[in-house]
Design a protein around this motif. Structure first.
Motif, PDB file in Angstrom:
ATOM      1  N   ASN A  87       0.836  -1.192   0.000  1.00 37.31           N
ATOM      2  CA  ASN A  87       0.000   0.000   0.000  1.00 37.31           C
ATOM      3  C   ASN A  87       0.871   1.242   0.000  1.00 37.31           C
ATOM      4  N   HIS A  88       0.817   1.968  -1.099  1.00 36.27           N
ATOM      5  CA  HIS A  88       1.502   3.251  -1.142  1.00 36.27           C
ATOM      6  C   HIS A  88       0.429   4.313  -1.029  1.00 36.27           C
ATOM      7  N   GLY A  89       0.816   5.486  -0.609  1.00 32.34           N
ATOM      8  CA  GLY A  89      -0.105   6.617  -0.652  1.00 32.34           C
ATOM      9  C   GLY A  89      -1.338   6.473   0.210  1.00 32.34           C
ATOM     10  N   THR A  90      -1.152   6.204   1.530  1.00 34.42           N
ATOM     11  CA  THR A  90      -2.291   6.200   2.445  1.00 34.42           C
ATOM     12  C   THR A  90      -2.566   7.635   2.884  1.00 34.42           C
ATOM     13  N   VAL A  91      -3.818   8.049   2.740  1.00 31.11           N
ATOM     14  CA  VAL A  91      -4.182   9.433   3.041  1.00 31.11           C
ATOM     15  C   VAL A  91      -5.333   9.428   4.033  1.00 31.11           C
ATOM     16  N   SER A  92      -5.252  10.309   5.053  1.00 34.86           N
ATOM     17  CA  SER A  92      -6.388  10.446   5.970  1.00 34.86           C
ATOM     18  C   SER A  92      -7.322  11.506   5.420  1.00 34.86           C
ATOM     19  N   ARG A 102      -2.914   0.910  -4.029  1.00 32.23           N
ATOM     20  CA  ARG A 102      -2.614  -0.461  -3.612  1.00 32.23           C
ATOM     21  C   ARG A 102      -2.044  -1.201  -4.810  1.00 32.23           C
ATOM     22  N   LEU A 103      -0.859  -1.708  -4.674  1.00 32.09           N
ATOM     23  CA  LEU A 103      -0.228  -2.432  -5.777  1.00 32.09           C
ATOM     24  C   LEU A 103      -0.086  -3.899  -5.373  1.00 32.09           C
ATOM     25  N   ASP A 104      -0.789  -4.782  -6.100  1.00 29.94           N
ATOM     26  CA  ASP A 104      -0.565  -6.223  -5.942  1.00 29.94           C
ATOM     27  C   ASP A 104      -0.631  -6.841  -7.335  1.00 29.94           C
TER      28      ASP A 104
END
Lengths: 570, 94
Positions: free
Chosen positions: A54-59, A69-71
């Motif tokens: 998970n890159h770029g988690t923002v509140s 989310r990269l998978d």
């Protein structure tokens, strides 16, 4: 600043593409068209270099939004979306599109791409809708009244599905407190609403007709770009949230079979392709419904191959439309003489969609069919086999045959512009490359592939099915049983909202007017009678013309008070 | 109309193509018959890995492909009776 950078980098590639859309507007026309091709290509190594996670988690308003989310599942869809965007924009150079259309194409691809990488439902919803709104401009850019109306209908369906998705996610959130975009299933709160929203966007039977209605009305390059994203994003969303849902097996089976009947009798060849697009989505939906590792691998690889060969087929028909001004099978024929390259690329696309060995459709569709037979669904398997033969019949043979061969229409158009030919060439190379050497594609799939498409029985069985399908076409043609291409409109579910509801409203309005007149007649008659009566009474010596004495009034009031008093007492 | 036909004839004379010759088209059709015959009888020569018993019937894929495609076309032709309208059927909407 550092905190913001940590949050946003690496930024969701879809957002990069949307930023690129605005850059494309600012650049001068000559640069902007090449920028729109190179920019998605530059994002491919960026995407492949990133680690899973998970890159770029923002509140945002107390919610944790997973904006990137990269998978394995999102990466392969992201990759094909970037390829499709670059190819579509390369093709569009030949169509000489204006900046608005280019901006719409990039925003649309960016929205779809960003939605693929969404780790939560709110992000998914936002980007799904950005893609929906941007895409309608590819239809309106044709600037005809027909395209405007079709775009309006398309937009209403897309936004309607968005509203259903939003409702579903709110129901889901209020019951579970989660906005995670993972497996949901039918029995989760809001599960039915969410699958309905995805189902509309994936053109499920009875919700399908926005696709055949709108796509053929878009611009030449617009249709190519439209064919790649919306429906495949819906397939991605279903694969993410509803794998192994039995209902999807049956829905998918119906989806593979019924559009091909329409495809046989449809005259507009781009509309024929829209019906066969619908049929191909059916195979993917069945794969999601089966839900085993092999079935999901089959679905995902089929989506990958499908985007390429479908774009290739739409490109070749777009070239025909550009050069002749029509895409009607009844008016075309004999174009192979002056458009030999377009003809060859079209045949490669046709062989790929039909699943000929050594072409891309073969290595992906057969995986879905094998997964279906492994689970023992013999009825569904027979339907899919019928649909496979039918695809060859209407897409594999009908499209190239009526456009480029058949009777000589006398049209001698120029070959397509070189940028269009280059886009078709690259798509064709990919179709053949994947078909001959599927290992790199298989390696990117989420599950380990233990499937071998090239076995003797498999190749022979597929060839038997296809060649006898071709034989049926030939025999029906020679005996003149095959229905001729005719200028016509075939009724589909859009009739209900284009004619059915309209007639109902007109009928309702006419009856309301009639009822209104009737009531008015009665009312005016009785009012005039009343007025006459009052007139008579008021005239001398009528009862109303008398002047009563004050004493009698007092007597009347006293009597009234007495009655009220009695009523209160008892 | 006649001019167009003449122009076509002239064009075809100036740009000969092997597909212009009716005999070549017949050759393609005969080749297709030959391929189909060969494929049909190839069932003798390999081992089928079947999931369903009916798959192992001789020539199953060939017969199924042929019959279903004929059915598809006839079904679609019948659909035209109910569903086909004039090309400008919806034009009054917009």
């Amino acid at each position: 600043m550092i905190a913001i950078a940590e949050f946003l980098l690496p930024l969701n590639p879809g957002l990069w593409l949307i930023i690129g859309a605005f850059v494309a507007i600012l650049l001068p026309q000559s640069l902007s068209r090449w920028f729109a091709i190179i920019f998605p290509i530059l994002l491919i190594p960026f995407l492949l270099s990133l680690n899973f996670g998970n890159h770029g988690t923002v509140s945002f308003l107390n919610y944790q939004l997973e904006t990137f989310r990269l998978d394995a599942l999102s990466r392969i869809f992201g990759l094909i979306f970037l390829i499709a965007s670059a190819l579509g924009n390369l093709y569009a150079v030949g169509d000489v599109v204006d900046k608005l259309q280019r901006c719409a194409a990039l925003t649309y691809a960016g929205g779809a791409l960003a939605a693929v990488f969404a780790g939560d439902m709110i992000t998914l919803f936002i980007f799904f809708e950005i893609a929906a709104v941007a895409s309608v401009f590819l239809i309106w850019a044709r600037r005809t009244q027909k395209a405007f109306s079709a775009g309006m209908r398309y937009l209403i369906v897309q936004i309607g599905a968005g509203v259903i998705l939003l409702t579903g996610l709110l129901v889901h959130f209020s019951a579970t407190g989660s906005i995670d975009f993972n497996k949901i299933g039918l029995h989760a709160p809001g599960g039915i609403l969410i699958i309905l929203a995805f189902g509309i966007k994936a053109a499920f039977p009875l919700f399908h007709n926005w696709l055949q209605d709108a796509y053929p009305e878009a611009t030449i390059s617009g249709t190519v770009i439209l064919s790649g994203f919306t429906t495949k994003l819906a397939i991605y969303a279903l694969a993410r949230s509803y794998p192994g849902t039995d209902l999807l097996i049956w829905i998918g089976a119906i989806m593979t079979a019924f559009p091909i009947f329409y495809a046989v009798i449809e005259n507009d060849l781009r509309r024929v392709l829209a019906y066969s697009l619908n049929n191909q989505l059916g195979f993917m939906v069945v794969g999601i419904g089966i839900g085993t590792e092999m079935a999901l691998n089959g679905t995902i690889s089929h989506a990958f191959c499908h985007i390429l060969y479908k774009a290739l087929l739409f490109m070749s028909m777009g070239a025909v439309l550009l050069r002749t001004g029509t895409c009607n099978g009844s008016d075309l024929g004999g174009l192979f003489k002056t458009m030999p390259w377009s003809t060859s690329f079209c045949i490669i696309g046709a062989a790929s969609i039909s699943g000929f060995p050594l072409f891309s459709g073969f290595i992906s569709k057969s995986m879905i069919l094998t997964a279906v037979s492994a689970e023992g669904y013999w009825g569904v398997w027979l339907v899919l086999l019928f649909a496979s033969a039918g695809v060859f019949h209407h897409s594999g043979i009908k499209i190239p045959y009526f456009a480029f061969f058949a009777h000589d229409s006398g049209l001698r158009p120029k070959e397509a512009p070189w940028t269009m030919l280059l886009a078709m060439f690259i798509a064709a190379v990919l179709c053949v490359g994947i078909g001959v050497y599927p290992a790199p594609l298989y390696a990117m799939l989420p599950y380990v592939v233990e499937y071998q498409p090239y076995t003797a029985y498999h190749v022979i069985n597929q060839l038997q099915l296809l060649m006898f399908s071709a034989l049926a076409f030939t025999v029906l043609m020679l005996t003149k049983i095959y229905p001729p291409e005719l200028h016509s409109t075939n009724l589909d579910t859009d009739w209900f909202y284009r004619r059915g509801i309209k007639s109902l409203i007109v009928w309702g309005a006419q009856n309301t007017i009639a009822f209104n007149k009737f009531c008015y007649g009665i009312a005016s008659k009785s009012v005039s009678e009343l007025i006459d009566n009052v007139k008579q009474l008021s005239a001398e010596p009528g009862i109303l013309s008398r002047t009563p004495a004050l004493g009698s009034s007092v007597a009347w009031i006293s009597a009234l008070l007495l009655i009220i008093l009695l009523l209160i007492l008892y | 109309m006649k001019d167009k036909a003449n122009a076509n004839k002239e064009y075809n004379r100036d740009h000969p193509h092997w597909l212009d010759n009716k005999r070549n088209i017949n050759r393609i059709i005969y080749a297709l018959y030959l391929i189909c015959t060969a494929l049909f009888f190839s069932d003798f020569f390999y081992h089928k890995h079947v999931s369903f018993s009916f798959e192992s019937w001789f020539g199953f894929y060939a017969v199924y492909g042929f019959i279903m495609c004929v059915g598809l076309v006839i079904g679609a032709k019948l659909m035209r009776i109910i569903l086909m309208r004039r090309e400008d059927y919806y034009d009054s909407d917009s």
